[in-house]
Design a protein around this motif. Structure first.
Motif, PDB file in Angstrom:
ATOM      1  N   VAL A  80       0.855  -1.189   0.000  1.00  0.00           N
ATOM      2  CA  VAL A  80       0.000   0.000   0.000  1.00  0.00           C
ATOM      3  C   VAL A  80       0.889   1.236   0.000  1.00  0.00           C
ATOM      4  CG1 VAL A  80      -1.780   1.274   1.230  1.00  0.00           C
ATOM      5  CG2 VAL A  80      -1.816  -1.234   1.225  1.00  0.00           C
ATOM      6  N   LEU A  81       0.798   2.040  -1.054  1.00  0.00           N
ATOM      7  CA  LEU A  81       1.604   3.250  -1.188  1.00  0.00           C
ATOM      8  C   LEU A  81       0.757   4.472  -0.867  1.00  0.00           C
ATOM      9  CD1 LEU A  81       3.543   2.394  -4.474  1.00  0.00           C
ATOM     10  CD2 LEU A  81       4.272   2.051  -2.110  1.00  0.00           C
ATOM     11  N   LEU A  82       1.383   5.481  -0.259  1.00  0.00           N
ATOM     12  CA  LEU A  82       0.674   6.663   0.222  1.00  0.00           C
ATOM     13  C   LEU A  82       1.241   7.922  -0.416  1.00  0.00           C
ATOM     14  CD1 LEU A  82       0.737   5.673   4.002  1.00  0.00           C
ATOM     15  CD2 LEU A  82      -1.161   5.325   2.401  1.00  0.00           C
ATOM     16  N   ASP A  83       0.353   8.788  -0.930  1.00  0.00           N
ATOM     17  CA  ASP A  83       0.834  10.022  -1.534  1.00  0.00           C
ATOM     18  C   ASP A  83       1.012  11.102  -0.471  1.00  0.00           C
ATOM     19  OD1 ASP A  83      -1.658  11.136  -1.003  1.00  0.00           O
ATOM     20  OD2 ASP A  83      -2.320  11.169  -3.090  1.00  0.00           O
ATOM     21  N   SER A  84       1.217  12.329  -0.899  1.00  0.00           N
ATOM     22  CA  SER A  84       1.520  13.416   0.039  1.00  0.00           C
ATOM     23  C   SER A  84       0.376  13.712   0.995  1.00  0.00           C
ATOM     24  CB  SER A  84       1.885  14.691  -0.735  1.00  0.00           C
ATOM     25  OG  SER A  84       0.807  15.089  -1.566  1.00  0.00           O
ATOM     26  N   GLU A  85      -0.860  13.333   0.624  1.00  0.00           N
ATOM     27  CA  GLU A  85      -2.025  13.561   1.473  1.00  0.00           C
ATOM     28  C   GLU A  85      -2.564  12.258   2.064  1.00  0.00           C
ATOM     29  OE1 GLU A  85      -4.775  15.752  -0.911  1.00  0.00           O
ATOM     30  OE2 GLU A  85      -3.637  17.627  -0.725  1.00  0.00           O
ATOM     31  N   PHE A  86      -1.745  11.215   2.010  1.00  0.00           N
ATOM     32  CA  PHE A  86      -2.068   9.895   2.561  1.00  0.00           C
ATOM     33  C   PHE A  86      -3.231   9.210   1.851  1.00  0.00           C
ATOM     34  CE2 PHE A  86       0.263  11.967   6.011  1.00  0.00           C
ATOM     35  CZ  PHE A  86       1.232  11.006   6.262  1.00  0.00           C
ATOM     36  N   HIS A  87      -3.452   9.547   0.587  1.00  0.00           N
ATOM     37  CA  HIS A  87      -4.342   8.733  -0.229  1.00  0.00           C
ATOM     38  C   HIS A  87      -3.595   7.440  -0.555  1.00  0.00           C
ATOM     39  CE1 HIS A  87      -7.028  12.066  -0.522  1.00  0.00           C
ATOM     40  NE2 HIS A  87      -6.194  12.796  -1.226  1.00  0.00           N
ATOM     41  N   ALA A  88      -4.297   6.314  -0.442  1.00  0.00           N
ATOM     42  CA  ALA A  88      -3.643   5.020  -0.587  1.00  0.00           C
ATOM     43  C   ALA A  88      -3.892   4.402  -1.961  1.00  0.00           C
ATOM     44  CB  ALA A  88      -4.138   4.072   0.497  1.00  0.00           C
ATOM     45  N   LYS A  89      -2.843   3.751  -2.480  1.00  0.00           N
ATOM     46  CA  LYS A  89      -2.946   3.039  -3.753  1.00  0.00           C
ATOM     47  C   LYS A  89      -2.262   1.681  -3.617  1.00  0.00           C
ATOM     48  CE  LYS A  89      -3.139   7.253  -6.527  1.00  0.00           C
ATOM     49  NZ  LYS A  89      -2.945   7.820  -7.863  1.00  0.00           N
ATOM     50  N   ILE A  90      -2.858   0.677  -4.231  1.00  0.00           N
ATOM     51  CA  ILE A  90      -2.347  -0.697  -4.156  1.00  0.00           C
ATOM     52  C   ILE A  90      -1.294  -0.912  -5.238  1.00  0.00           C
ATOM     53  CG2 ILE A  90      -2.966  -3.132  -4.332  1.00  0.00           C
ATOM     54  CD1 ILE A  90      -5.796  -2.353  -3.445  1.00  0.00           C
ATOM     55  N   SER A  91      -0.188  -1.558  -4.854  1.00  0.00           N
ATOM     56  CA  SER A  91       0.863  -1.913  -5.817  1.00  0.00           C
ATOM     57  C   SER A  91       1.166  -3.408  -5.679  1.00  0.00           C
ATOM     58  CB  SER A  91       2.121  -1.071  -5.561  1.00  0.00           C
ATOM     59  OG  SER A  91       2.692  -1.389  -4.307  1.00  0.00           O
ATOM     60  N   ASP A  92       2.318  -3.852  -6.197  1.00  0.00           N
ATOM     61  CA  ASP A  92       2.783  -5.238  -6.080  1.00  0.00           C
ATOM     62  C   ASP A  92       1.799  -6.237  -6.699  1.00  0.00           C
ATOM     63  OD1 ASP A  92       4.970  -4.232  -4.810  1.00  0.00           O
ATOM     64  OD2 ASP A  92       4.528  -5.078  -2.837  1.00  0.00           O
ATOM     65  N   PHE A  93       1.688  -6.206  -8.013  1.00  0.00           N
ATOM     66  CA  PHE A  93       0.763  -7.091  -8.721  1.00  0.00           C
ATOM     67  C   PHE A  93       1.449  -8.321  -9.310  1.00  0.00           C
ATOM     68  CE2 PHE A  93      -1.937  -3.514  -8.204  1.00  0.00           C
ATOM     69  CZ  PHE A  93      -3.243  -3.960  -8.371  1.00  0.00           C
ATOM     70  N   GLY A  94       2.637  -8.646  -8.815  1.00  0.00           N
ATOM     71  CA  GLY A  94       3.373  -9.770  -9.373  1.00  0.00           C
ATOM     72  C   GLY A  94       2.690 -11.105  -9.228  1.00  0.00           C
ATOM     73  N   LEU A  95       1.916 -11.287  -8.146  1.00  0.00           N
ATOM     74  CA  LEU A  95       1.230 -12.553  -7.906  1.00  0.00           C
ATOM     75  C   LEU A  95      -0.244 -12.516  -8.289  1.00  0.00           C
ATOM     76  CD1 LEU A  95       2.725 -13.597  -4.430  1.00  0.00           C
ATOM     77  CD2 LEU A  95       3.393 -14.394  -6.694  1.00  0.00           C
ATOM     78  N   ALA A  96      -0.693 -11.395  -8.839  1.00  0.00           N
ATOM     79  CA  ALA A  96      -2.112 -11.254  -9.187  1.00  0.00           C
ATOM     80  C   ALA A  96      -2.503 -12.213 -10.308  1.00  0.00           C
ATOM     81  CB  ALA A  96      -2.412  -9.817  -9.606  1.00  0.00           C
ATOM     82  N   VAL A  97      -3.729 -12.724 -10.231  1.00  0.00           N
ATOM     83  CA  VAL A  97      -4.231 -13.653 -11.241  1.00  0.00           C
ATOM     84  C   VAL A  97      -5.693 -13.342 -11.533  1.00  0.00           C
ATOM     85  CG1 VAL A  97      -2.673 -15.564 -10.708  1.00  0.00           C
ATOM     86  CG2 VAL A  97      -4.817 -15.347  -9.454  1.00  0.00           C
ATOM     87  N   ALA A  98      -6.111 -13.661 -12.730  1.00  0.00           N
ATOM     88  CA  ALA A  98      -7.519 -13.542 -13.091  1.00  0.00           C
ATOM     89  C   ALA A  98      -8.263 -14.768 -12.581  1.00  0.00           C
ATOM     90  CB  ALA A  98      -7.673 -13.421 -14.604  1.00  0.00           C
ATOM     91  N   VAL A  99      -9.466 -14.568 -12.074  1.00  0.00           N
ATOM     92  CA  VAL A  99     -10.273 -15.684 -11.579  1.00  0.00           C
ATOM     93  C   VAL A  99     -10.483 -16.695 -12.700  1.00  0.00           C
ATOM     94  CG1 VAL A  99     -12.561 -16.352 -10.728  1.00  0.00           C
ATOM     95  CG2 VAL A  99     -11.427 -14.318  -9.806  1.00  0.00           C
ATOM     96  N   GLY A 100     -10.234 -17.950 -12.397  1.00  0.00           N
ATOM     97  CA  GLY A 100     -10.406 -19.008 -13.388  1.00  0.00           C
ATOM     98  C   GLY A 100      -9.125 -19.384 -14.087  1.00  0.00           C
TER      99      GLY A 100
END
Length: 347
Positions: free
Chosen positions: A165-185
């Motif tokens: 979870v990465l945070l910008d200057s105002e602490f808005h959060a964004k998800i990273s690290d998609f190396g293990l991500a998979v499509a359902v099925g």
């Protein structure tokens, strides 16, 4: 970001357009030869560096750990997915780089680094108020909701953790690290040879390799516990022994008297007890051992939004609640509820 692209770049085509390969010499110069002074956060999969390019452009460079064979599939997987995914709570990938056996990913700039570093680094969460923490939880839930509900086919992230979870200057959060991500099925055990980070892995994956959207919900529940307690997902209790935050927290999460005492001291007594109990209840549901008992991330999101002030993108009217402090409490239509026992053990 065209200024970051070298004349020798090769291109990977995604539905969003062309993603540039950035020359290593540009990354080296922008990060001051990957100086320790430019490290924003250190993680299991790699370190994050602040990079200052020409024309005032700043970016976040992730230098991946591991050799080529170990991380090649994950590197390519992240590029493939982030080149076609666009959402306010998912990190934007602006380029990538190969250099010998090392791989680099170049993200949009996130000035406050990772949630892990904010919670467990030198500042120990001092910059994260209760409302900011709830806002971060909502942002993560929105990102996961997009992956689970609005991608076709749905995408399982598979590696949700506070360092993802990465945070910008105002602490808005964004998800990273998609190396293990998979499509359902499409997932299979061959795709999941390297499991996610210790402490975040759902029981069903450990037992039988089962891997679903509810596995992401479990990991989200662990992050919620981190936000509540300021504790790491796994902590050493002795030189050769460790204890997970789930094992430690569950008995106390359902005790109204004990609950305030296990809250991170940084935010202790800064929230209404009702709200604290609600978040504890959501966390308990998310970390249920049986996947079927865990909620959908959409239901989690709907239950968290009323805890975030309107000014931060939620539905909580702080001034109205202050005005009603000595009157009857405001009632919310919660989507997730748990009857927590009182001090006599009764619900």
């Amino acid at each position: 970001m065209l200024a970051l692209t070298s004349s020798k770049s090769r291109e990977m085509v995604g539905r969003k357009g062309l993603l540039p390969m950035i020359d290593y010499t540009l990354l080296e110069a922008a990060s001051n030869s990957f100086s320790e002074f430019n490290v924003l956060a250190k993680g299991i999969s790699g370190d994050l560096y602040k990079a200052h390019f020409n024309e005032g452009i700043t970016a976040l460079v992730k230098k991946l750990n591991g050799g080529k064979q170990e991380y090649e599939r994950e590197f390519e997987n992240e590029i493939d997915l982030l080149s076609i995914i666009c959402h306010p709570n998912i990190i934007s990938l602006v380029g990538y780089c190969f250099h010998a056996e090392t791989r680099f990913l170049v993200y949009e700039m996130m000035e406050n680094g990772t949630l892990e570093a904010q919670l467990h680094g030198p500042t120990r969460g001092s910059a994260l108020s209760w409302h900011i923490r709830m806002k971060i939880a909502v942002d993560i839930a929105k990102g996961l909701g997009f992956l689970h509900e609005h991608c076709n086919p749905p995408i399982i992230h598979g590696d949700i953790k506070s360092s993802s979870v990465l945070l910008d200057s105002e602490f808005h959060a964004k998800i990273s690290d998609f190396g293990l991500a998979v499509a359902v099925g499409s997932q299979n055990k061959a795709n999941l040879q390297r499991s996610a980070a210790l402490g975040y892995v759902a029981p069903e994956y450990v037992l039988n390799g089962e891997f679903t959207e509810k596995s992401d919900v479990y990991a989200f529940g662990v992050i919620l516990l981190e936000l509540l307690m300021g504790r790491k997902p796994v902590e050493k209790t002795a030189p050769s022994q460790c204890q997970s935050i789930v094992t430690w927290a569950v008995p106390q999460l359902t005790d109204r008297l004990q609950l305030p005492n296990i809250v991170d001291p940084v935010i202790r007594n800064t929230m209404e007890l009702k709200h604290l109990c609600q978040v504890a209840a959501i966390a308990v549901l998310c970390i249920q051992p049986e996947p079927g008992y865990r909620p959908l991330i959409a239901d989690v999101l709907h239950s968290l939004i009323p805890l975030v002030p309107i000014e931060l993108g939620g539905a909580l009217r702080i001034m109205e609640r202050l005005a009603c402090a000595n009157q009857e409490s405001v009632s919310f239509d919660w989507h997730i509820t748990i009857d927590l026992p009182d001090e006599h053990g009764k619900s």
